[in-house]
Design an enzyme around this catalytic site. Sequence first.
Site, PDB file in Angstrom:
ATOM      1  N   HIS A  11       0.840  -1.193   0.000  1.00 13.66           N
ATOM      2  CA  HIS A  11       0.000   0.000   0.000  1.00 13.66           C
ATOM      3  C   HIS A  11       0.873   1.240   0.000  1.00 13.66           C
ATOM      4  O   HIS A  11       2.085   1.154   0.191  1.00 13.66           O
ATOM      5  CB  HIS A  11      -0.892   0.000   1.247  1.00 13.66           C
ATOM      6  CG  HIS A  11      -1.876  -1.129   1.264  1.00 13.66           C
ATOM      7  ND1 HIS A  11      -2.151  -1.854   2.383  1.00 13.66           N
ATOM      8  CD2 HIS A  11      -2.625  -1.655   0.270  1.00 13.66           C
ATOM      9  CE1 HIS A  11      -3.048  -2.777   2.091  1.00 13.66           C
ATOM     10  NE2 HIS A  11      -3.353  -2.677   0.812  1.00 13.66           N
ATOM     11  N   THR A  12       0.210   2.382  -0.170  1.00 13.99           N
ATOM     12  CA  THR A  12       0.942   3.641  -0.160  1.00 13.99           C
ATOM     13  C   THR A  12       1.748   3.790   1.127  1.00 13.99           C
ATOM     14  O   THR A  12       1.197   3.671   2.223  1.00 13.99           O
ATOM     15  CB  THR A  12      -0.043   4.822  -0.244  1.00 13.99           C
ATOM     16  OG1 THR A  12      -0.968   4.555  -1.273  1.00 13.99           O
ATOM     17  CG2 THR A  12       0.695   6.109  -0.526  1.00 13.99           C
ATOM     18  N   GLN A  13       3.030   4.026   0.994  1.00 11.61           N
ATOM     19  CA  GLN A  13       3.869   4.248   2.165  1.00 11.61           C
ATOM     20  C   GLN A  13       4.132   5.718   2.379  1.00 11.61           C
ATOM     21  O   GLN A  13       4.447   6.151   3.479  1.00 11.61           O
ATOM     22  CB  GLN A  13       5.196   3.511   2.004  1.00 11.61           C
ATOM     23  CG  GLN A  13       5.032   2.042   1.817  1.00 11.61           C
ATOM     24  CD  GLN A  13       4.203   1.444   2.924  1.00 11.61           C
ATOM     25  OE1 GLN A  13       4.445   1.692   4.104  1.00 11.61           O
ATOM     26  NE2 GLN A  13       3.187   0.675   2.572  1.00 11.61           N
ATOM     27  N   SER A  14       4.062   6.473   1.305  1.00 15.06           N
ATOM     28  CA  SER A  14       4.301   7.910   1.398  1.00 15.06           C
ATOM     29  C   SER A  14       3.661   8.563   0.188  1.00 15.06           C
ATOM     30  O   SER A  14       3.496   7.926  -0.847  1.00 15.06           O
ATOM     31  CB  SER A  14       5.796   8.183   1.415  1.00 15.06           C
ATOM     32  OG  SER A  14       6.397   7.592   0.285  1.00 15.06           O
TER      33      SER A  14
END
Lengths: 267, 316, 252
Positions: free
Chosen positions: B36-39
Amino acid sequence: MAAFTSYVSSAGQPSYSFPQQQSAPSHASRAPIQHSFYPYTDNGGSTLGISGDNFTIIAGDTRSTSGYNINTRYEPKLFRIGGEGSEHKGSKIVLSVVGFAADGHALKERLDTVVKMYRYQHGKEMSVNACAQRLSHILYNKRFFPYYVQAILGGVDEEGRGALYSYDPVGSYEREFCRAAGAGASLIMPFLDNQVNLKNQYEPAAPQGLEKPQLVPQPLQRAATEELVRDAFTSAVERHIEVGDGLQMMIITKDGIEEVFSPLKMD
Amino acid sequence: MNHLPQAWGRPRDDIYGAYDHSYLPQTHANTHPTTHTQSPVVTGTSVLGLKFKDGVVLAADNLASYGSLARFTDVKRLKPFNRKAVVGFGGDVSDMQYLDRLLNSLDVQENYSGAATTEEDDGEAPAATADGEGGEDKHKAILDAKNLHTYLSKVLYKRRSDFNPLWNAILVAGLTTPPPPAPSTSTSSPKDTTTSKPTGPAPSRKPIPYLAYADLLGTTYSSPTLATGFGAHLAVPIMRRAVPDEAAAAKLSREEAVEIVKKCMKVLFYRDARSMNEYSLCVIDGKGVDLQENIKLEGESWAFAEGIKGYGTQTV
Amino acid sequence: MFRNNYDNDSVTFSPQGRIFQVEYAQEAVKQGSVVVGIVSKTHAVLAALKRNAEELSSYQKKIIPIDTHYGIALAGLASDARVLSNFMKQQSLASRLTYDRPIPLSEITSRIGDRAQTNTQHYGKRPYGVGLLIAGVDQKGPHLFEFQPSGVTQEMVACGIGARSQMARTYLERNLDEFEGSSREELIKHALRALKDSLAQDKELTIENTSLGVAGVDENFKMYEGQEIANWLETTFERPEGGEGEGMEVDS
């Protein structure tokens, strides 16, 4: 036969179909990156609850913070539970949550829905002790991804006495006479120990010696308790940056909930 | 028995052979775990919001940054929703676009369901009621800013709980109708047979300004002055000086509010390295949504920079 | 003899284009005791006749408050109504949670309509054997909706369903013009008179067998039963003959 008797493999260790230990760094390079998203934050603030023999007071400051920022000066941490509709008309249970505000809201809405469904299905209000146990279960059910909150639940029990329950984030709970939670808890709780439970207070008339009789806690009066709460918060505001702006108090009696708001220092 | 608790009671490979993973559903076998989006990647900076007497002002610049690169210079980050509310997005731009699509489909769904409009709405507006607020009645059943904020905060909280956050900090602005002053189940007893003349439909409670914040963690709060990102440090103190509380907001005129917000946008442009001098500004009040998307910063001057001698102990 | 071959399930049309199982379900509604609903500009009222199966038993439940802003009245299988009302309660709470708004009545009505319709199109399922009147107030004002086992839903100005409800509907049709401008009290009286018209010759409305539900603009839905409705019954029916004109005329 040999296979059954050899409990130790050639490597000197039995093997299983799951990773035995942390892999070497070479493995980590092709593995996906670690999660860097942290799903919690601390919104500061402080709450406290005191129960008397026919009332319970729950109080909380209304400041919401992120680090050194003040998000807003008015974000209540006290919620009416149950009652009719979104105004909670006729409700006699109050939940206070301090810690991660988003979890606090989610928790409040879970509990409120449960209490409303209880009334719909049983045609009567849920008792505080039943509600208290249900809250514990809600928290415990999410113990592997906890609601990051310290909750205090207050109301009047079926005998008409003030009832106060305090919780840890994973659902351990206890009925108490007083409890402070949140950022200012370490400042307020010792004060309550001394003033409510009369800890370290002794009969003044008693002779000096080893056997000094402890003062026995007496049932609190409502007006005096409200003053106690105010004092606890004004003191906490002086010493804690995350506590301040406004003091919201809810006094629960057999007749319902009375809400009092008073300003606190905004520095 | 050994020192690995997770091994207790489980089959040993040297006796039963290794576990055959091919029996697992294919999604689990030999594929990478879902990520998933980490940043955030392409980001927008601050959004400012300020309440005034009869509405809310919202502002955000038109820049989308890729790290420190000023990547897109015409990204509109204030998104109007159904003529009644506006959402200002900070943070990841692709997540903003996702949320915008989500809101559009919600709007469409609401309009189809029939809850939003009646047949009269499609034709001419219903005759104005006695208090002259007939025009407002027209859309009163559609989702307002408060409904929208509740919905968005639930979406954000759900996604953070799935460890798949939408990397945004948003402001929702608009008007909302407050709940009735005294929650009432009519107490008039059957005896009370006073035949009160039927009043008009709803004794219309006046809608009040609404401004609230929500972010990727599901955190929500409301205040007469709000800002996301850098604005929380730089703009909020300026806005709070003018509007310390709700009472002050209730006295502020539209012109004053716009002026304060414009001043804040200027400070942000001077001090926030991820900002630009072209921005969108939106005023939402009883008349509707007034959105300007290409405002140039007025009176831009870097003359003050000449006097800056550095920070700390440097004096010459 | 003349066995009907097209009523074994709810997914088969008869050659005449009818679905008998659905029609039978509608018969179940007609077995239930009568309920009446009326709306004015400001209020929505439900009135219901409760039956007791025998002298010793309690009276059945006819009106169920769902959310603060609306309630339902049922005619037909009470157990089916309970399933639907549980569903409606859940949907209402969900609307408050996700949008912080009371669910619009048109919305909740179409949701149970959709649910009922699926029952008429899946083999092995049975249509709901209950008709509902959904009455309350939402952001657009007072509403009354009728729900039928077929999944048909309609918004009504006034409506009566259940046993002998034709008499009630006749009353409602005759007084149709008055409803819109009626006050709360007048509306309640109309509902009670319509209900009374559907009674069998030897029956009377009593505080035991009558239920009322009232919602209004800025007034939550509330159910009235027992002693609470004694005054309404008295003022509506115990007037000297001819005292309350139009109500008595249609009584005959």
